[in-house]
Scaffold this motif. Structure first.
Motif, PDB file in Angstrom:
ATOM      1  N   ILE A 200     -16.852  62.545  13.546  1.00 29.58           N
ATOM      2  CA  ILE A 200     -16.997  61.103  13.382  1.00 29.58           C
ATOM      3  C   ILE A 200     -17.007  60.515  14.784  1.00 29.58           C
ATOM      4  CG2 ILE A 200     -15.969  58.984  12.486  1.00 29.58           C
ATOM      5  CD1 ILE A 200     -14.657  60.637  10.309  1.00 29.58           C
ATOM      6  N   ARG A 201     -17.989  59.672  15.052  1.00 28.33           N
ATOM      7  CA  ARG A 201     -18.153  59.179  16.418  1.00 28.33           C
ATOM      8  C   ARG A 201     -18.344  57.668  16.426  1.00 28.33           C
ATOM      9  NH1 ARG A 201     -19.794  61.611  21.291  1.00 28.33           N
ATOM     10  NH2 ARG A 201     -20.289  63.573  20.231  1.00 28.33           N
ATOM     11  N   LEU A 202     -17.706  57.036  17.402  1.00 27.22           N
ATOM     12  CA  LEU A 202     -17.944  55.627  17.704  1.00 27.22           C
ATOM     13  C   LEU A 202     -18.727  55.537  19.002  1.00 27.22           C
ATOM     14  CD1 LEU A 202     -17.362  52.468  17.618  1.00 27.22           C
ATOM     15  CD2 LEU A 202     -15.336  53.010  19.007  1.00 27.22           C
ATOM     16  N   VAL A 203     -19.837  54.817  18.978  1.00 28.05           N
ATOM     17  CA  VAL A 203     -20.566  54.525  20.206  1.00 28.05           C
ATOM     18  C   VAL A 203     -20.785  53.024  20.282  1.00 28.05           C
ATOM     19  CG1 VAL A 203     -22.600  54.961  21.619  1.00 28.05           C
ATOM     20  CG2 VAL A 203     -21.771  56.739  20.067  1.00 28.05           C
ATOM     21  N   VAL A 204     -20.327  52.416  21.374  1.00 26.85           N
ATOM     22  CA  VAL A 204     -20.600  51.006  21.633  1.00 26.85           C
ATOM     23  C   VAL A 204     -21.686  50.945  22.692  1.00 26.85           C
ATOM     24  CG1 VAL A 204     -19.668  48.756  22.252  1.00 26.85           C
ATOM     25  CG2 VAL A 204     -18.184  50.448  21.153  1.00 26.85           C
TER      26      VAL A 204
ATOM     27  N   ARG B  24      -6.902  61.703   8.242  1.00 27.65           N
ATOM     28  CA  ARG B  24      -7.084  61.556   9.692  1.00 27.65           C
ATOM     29  C   ARG B  24      -8.210  60.572  10.000  1.00 27.65           C
ATOM     30  NH1 ARG B  24      -9.003  66.450  11.638  1.00 27.65           N
ATOM     31  NH2 ARG B  24      -8.770  65.617  13.757  1.00 27.65           N
ATOM     32  N   SER B  25      -9.255  60.608   9.181  1.00 27.70           N
ATOM     33  CA  SER B  25     -10.395  59.718   9.402  1.00 27.70           C
ATOM     34  C   SER B  25     -10.001  58.261   9.255  1.00 27.70           C
ATOM     35  CB  SER B  25     -11.524  60.041   8.423  1.00 27.70           C
ATOM     36  OG  SER B  25     -12.001  61.355   8.609  1.00 27.70           O
ATOM     37  N   MET B  26      -9.222  57.950   8.237  1.00 30.71           N
ATOM     38  CA  MET B  26      -8.811  56.563   8.016  1.00 30.71           C
ATOM     39  C   MET B  26      -8.011  56.031   9.205  1.00 30.71           C
ATOM     40  SD  MET B  26     -10.243  55.669   5.308  1.00 30.71           S
ATOM     41  CE  MET B  26     -11.257  56.685   4.208  1.00 30.71           C
TER      42      MET B  26
ATOM     43  N   ARG C 273      -8.586  52.734  14.618  1.00 31.68           N
ATOM     44  CA  ARG C 273      -8.724  52.748  16.082  1.00 31.68           C
ATOM     45  C   ARG C 273     -10.151  52.377  16.497  1.00 31.68           C
ATOM     46  NH1 ARG C 273      -7.459  54.552  21.020  1.00 31.68           N
ATOM     47  NH2 ARG C 273      -9.014  55.817  22.120  1.00 31.68           N
ATOM     48  N   PHE C 274     -11.145  52.943  15.815  1.00 27.29           N
ATOM     49  CA  PHE C 274     -12.539  52.670  16.163  1.00 27.29           C
ATOM     50  C   PHE C 274     -12.865  51.177  15.990  1.00 27.29           C
ATOM     51  CE2 PHE C 274     -14.532  57.161  15.422  1.00 27.29           C
ATOM     52  CZ  PHE C 274     -13.860  57.616  16.540  1.00 27.29           C
ATOM     53  N   ARG C 275     -12.367  50.564  14.923  1.00 28.93           N
ATOM     54  CA  ARG C 275     -12.616  49.136  14.718  1.00 28.93           C
ATOM     55  C   ARG C 275     -11.983  48.326  15.842  1.00 28.93           C
ATOM     56  NH1 ARG C 275      -9.299  47.292  10.390  1.00 28.93           N
ATOM     57  NH2 ARG C 275      -8.020  46.289  11.973  1.00 28.93           N
ATOM     58  N   ALA C 276     -10.747  48.697  16.209  1.00 25.74           N
ATOM     59  CA  ALA C 276     -10.057  47.977  17.284  1.00 25.74           C
ATOM     60  C   ALA C 276     -10.783  48.141  18.614  1.00 25.74           C
ATOM     61  CB  ALA C 276      -8.614  48.474  17.396  1.00 25.74           C
ATOM     62  N   LEU C 277     -11.271  49.361  18.879  1.00 26.95           N
ATOM     63  CA  LEU C 277     -12.009  49.602  20.124  1.00 26.95           C
ATOM     64  C   LEU C 277     -13.306  48.805  20.151  1.00 26.95           C
ATOM     65  CD1 LEU C 277     -11.485  53.452  20.481  1.00 26.95           C
ATOM     66  CD2 LEU C 277     -10.680  51.709  22.093  1.00 26.95           C
ATOM     67  N   SER C 278     -14.001  48.767  19.021  1.00 27.89           N
ATOM     68  CA  SER C 278     -15.249  48.009  18.943  1.00 27.89           C
ATOM     69  C   SER C 278     -14.998  46.532  19.235  1.00 27.89           C
ATOM     70  CB  SER C 278     -15.859  48.182  17.545  1.00 27.89           C
ATOM     71  OG  SER C 278     -17.056  47.463  17.418  1.00 27.89           O
ATOM     72  N   GLU C 279     -13.930  46.005  18.690  1.00 22.79           N
ATOM     73  CA  GLU C 279     -13.579  44.608  18.945  1.00 22.79           C
ATOM     74  C   GLU C 279     -13.173  44.399  20.398  1.00 22.79           C
ATOM     75  OE1 GLU C 279     -10.541  43.937  16.062  1.00 22.79           O
ATOM     76  OE2 GLU C 279     -11.949  43.720  14.370  1.00 22.79           O
ATOM     77  N   GLN C 280     -12.433  45.366  20.955  1.00 26.11           N
ATOM     78  CA  GLN C 280     -11.980  45.256  22.338  1.00 26.11           C
ATOM     79  C   GLN C 280     -13.157  45.194  23.306  1.00 26.11           C
ATOM     80  OE1 GLN C 280      -9.369  44.703  24.014  1.00 26.11           O
ATOM     81  NE2 GLN C 280      -9.908  45.444  26.058  1.00 26.11           N
ATOM     82  N   VAL C 281     -14.192  45.985  23.035  1.00 26.95           N
ATOM     83  CA  VAL C 281     -15.364  45.994  23.917  1.00 26.95           C
ATOM     84  C   VAL C 281     -16.223  44.749  23.713  1.00 26.95           C
ATOM     85  CG1 VAL C 281     -17.417  47.321  24.563  1.00 26.95           C
ATOM     86  CG2 VAL C 281     -15.340  48.516  23.983  1.00 26.95           C
ATOM     87  N   GLY C 282     -16.016  44.057  22.606  1.00 28.28           N
ATOM     88  CA  GLY C 282     -16.758  42.824  22.376  1.00 28.28           C
ATOM     89  C   GLY C 282     -18.030  43.004  21.580  1.00 28.28           C
ATOM     90  N   ALA C 283     -18.097  44.067  20.770  1.00 26.78           N
ATOM     91  CA  ALA C 283     -19.289  44.296  19.956  1.00 26.78           C
ATOM     92  C   ALA C 283     -19.479  43.155  18.960  1.00 26.78           C
ATOM     93  CB  ALA C 283     -19.178  45.621  19.224  1.00 26.78           C
TER      94      ALA C 283
END
Length: 511
Positions: free
Chosen positions: A25-29, A66-68, A73-83
């Motif tokens: 599972i990958r997050l890319v901003v 683990r995914s949940m 974390r991925f949602r928080a990171l996306s918001e932190q970067v300003g997506a």
């Protein structure tokens, strides 16, 4: 309010993609929606959602838990970067598992957005678009190997032909074969017999997409001490690939030189990826294997562009972005593109389509190292260009771009420049890089890297094979020994008689 540094393009609005695969599972901003997308942030977890799905029909329960946690974390990171927008894509395991709908529902609750569960056809389509977006142009069979499935599709320029989804992802194949590599080969052979489109790929490239195949390529790079650790458009010849894949498919990968360069979590699937690729090569008989770093995510982004943006050259787009971010004047860079084209025409230097593209990109990149210490501008520029996340350029083309910039800073007759990069370039590219650098070395002394001068320069024939670089009378003060000396270097590398002249004034022989 998010403070945006001048090292970022001011007209871009970040967006993020979460890719829920059978294995990872990958997050890319991304910095923004663009023809050549740039990653702002990239993180993955090897969840293994599809592990055991053949025997249980369900997603692995521990992996779901683990995914949940990771989704939060991925949602928080996306918001932190300003997506400003987050897209979530799910592939084989989530669409096929009995508990897939429940997993998707829980994921949507955590991520607070819709999860798009791609069908096999959609997955193949986006994978094909990823390959189309990354090559200029693509023409062959694209194969995207995930943890749960293999998508095969014919691509030819912008056209997407027949496609098929097969249950040959690494985790699934390992499960179906009950950890037997011999059985895995038989399963792969039987399944690939359904892929009639492979016959249409004979003599054309096979584009290998997906983490397992990228790691195989990385292992091969390490084993052969390949000098450029850039995965996209890395090419492997069929003969050498055959012997290498045979070795990996035996399963004794810990004995292979360079295996430490592959993550331990990925190693167990390498023999299965090698087995599938072996069977594809047998069925297809491709001309070569080309690694694509772009797949479903990038194909999805490409689908969001309008037609005009899709048709843009990704290499030129990325090079212009670097010029905007790092050169003294992007206008000067564009003037250099036009002026070198006129110069090559005046010299009778013919270019292929790719050679013209690469010259344009090299001109846009010519001044990106100006902030470095003068003694290191060439080395720094060469390293940035050779290892940049460019698409739409092969490795010999990268070598040309890097060498042109290095010669421009360190001298066109400097034989000690980057022998490992020169080894990737053809003799013709090396010679072209010297010529282009020699032209740049002349013109930068006349323009001081600022716009407005080049459009007023012209080449004139003075008879007896003499070609004059003519300055208008209003720029006569730029006439001097230094530019004449650089012109002499250009004359030497092109085997021409050149002079520097002022309109209505004297000639200064290149010497």
């Amino acid at each position: 309010m998010i403070s945006t540094s001048q090292g970022r393009l001011q007209d871009r609005r970040p967006l993020s993609i979460i890719d829920i695969g059978s294995n990872s599972i990958r997050l890319v901003v991304y910095e923004g929606l663009a023809r050549s997308p740039t990653m702002l942030f990239n993180e993955k977890m090897l969840a293994g959602l599809g592990r055991g799905i053949v025997s249980t029909g369900k997603l692995d329960p521990e992996a779901v838990t683990r995914s949940m946690e990771e989704f939060r974390r991925f949602r928080a990171l996306s918001e932190q970067v300003g997506a400003e927008r987050m897209y979530v894509l799910a592939t084989a395991a989530a669409r096929e598992a009995v508990n897939g709908p429940d997993f998707i529902h829980r994921a949507e609750d955590v991520l607070k957005t819709e999860v798009q569960v791609l069908s096999g056809r959609q997955e193949a389509h986006y994978s094909a678009l990823g390959v189309i977006s990354g090559f200029h142009p693509a023409n062959g069979i694209a194969g995207d190997l995930g943890g749960g499935s293999l998508e095969l599709v014919d691509v030819d320029g912008e056209a997407i032909g027949d496609g098929i989804t097969l249950p040959l992802g690494g985790l699934r194949l390992q499960d179906m074969a009950k950890n037997s590599l011999a059985q895995a080969a038989k399963i792969a052979r039987d399944e690939l017999a359904k892929a009639k489109l492979l016959k249409g790929g004979q003599g054309r490239p096979f584009y290998a997409v997906g983490g397992t195949w990228r790691n195989l390529a990385r292992l091969y790079m390490e084993m052969t001490t390949y000098p450029l650790s850039v995965m996209h458009h890395y090419e492997i010849g069929i003969d050498s690939a055959t012997n290498f894949l045979k070795q990996v498919a035996k399963g004794e990968i810990e004995k292979i030189r360079g295996i430490e360069g592959v993550s331990k979590n990925r190693r167990s699937l390498l023999p299965y990826g090698a087995t599938v690729l072996q069977e594809i090569m047998t069925a297809m008989q491709p001309s070569k294997i080309i690694v694509s770093a772009l797949g479903v995510r990038e194909g999805f982004l490409y689908s969001l562009l309008d037609k005009a943006e899709q048709m843009a050259d990704p290499l030129i787009s990325a090079s212009e972005e670097l010029a905007r971010l790092r050169s003294r004047s992007v206008t000067h860079a564009h003037e250099l593109v036009e002026w070198t084209g006129k110069t090559f025409a005046a010299f009778g230097i013919e270019e292929t389509v790719d050679e013209a593209r690469y010259r344009q990109a090299a001109c846009l990149l010519a001044d990106i190292g100006w902030r470095a210490h003068p003694e290191y501008r060439g080395k720094q520029s060469l390293n940035i260009i050779a290892h940049a996340s460019f698409i739409g350029v092969d490795h010999p083309g990268r070598a040309f771009l890097a060498l042109a910039n290095a010669y421009r800073h360190e001298g066109i007759f400097n034989e000690s420049i980057a022998p490992e990069i020169k080894a990737l370039a053809t003799p013709r590219y090396i010679e072209r890089a010297r010529v282009l650098a020699a032209v740049m070395r002349v013109v930068y002394l006349l323009t001081a890297a600022m716009p407005g001068v080049m459009p007023r320069l012209k080449w004139e024939s003075r008879g007896n094979g003499v070609l004059a670089l003519v300055l208008p009378a209003s720029l006569a003060d730029l006439y001097g020994e230094r530019p004449a000396g650089r012109l002499a270097q250009l004359a030497r590398v092109t085997n021409r008689r050149l002079v520097l002249a002022v309109e209505g004034g004297p000639n200064m022989p290149a010497k």
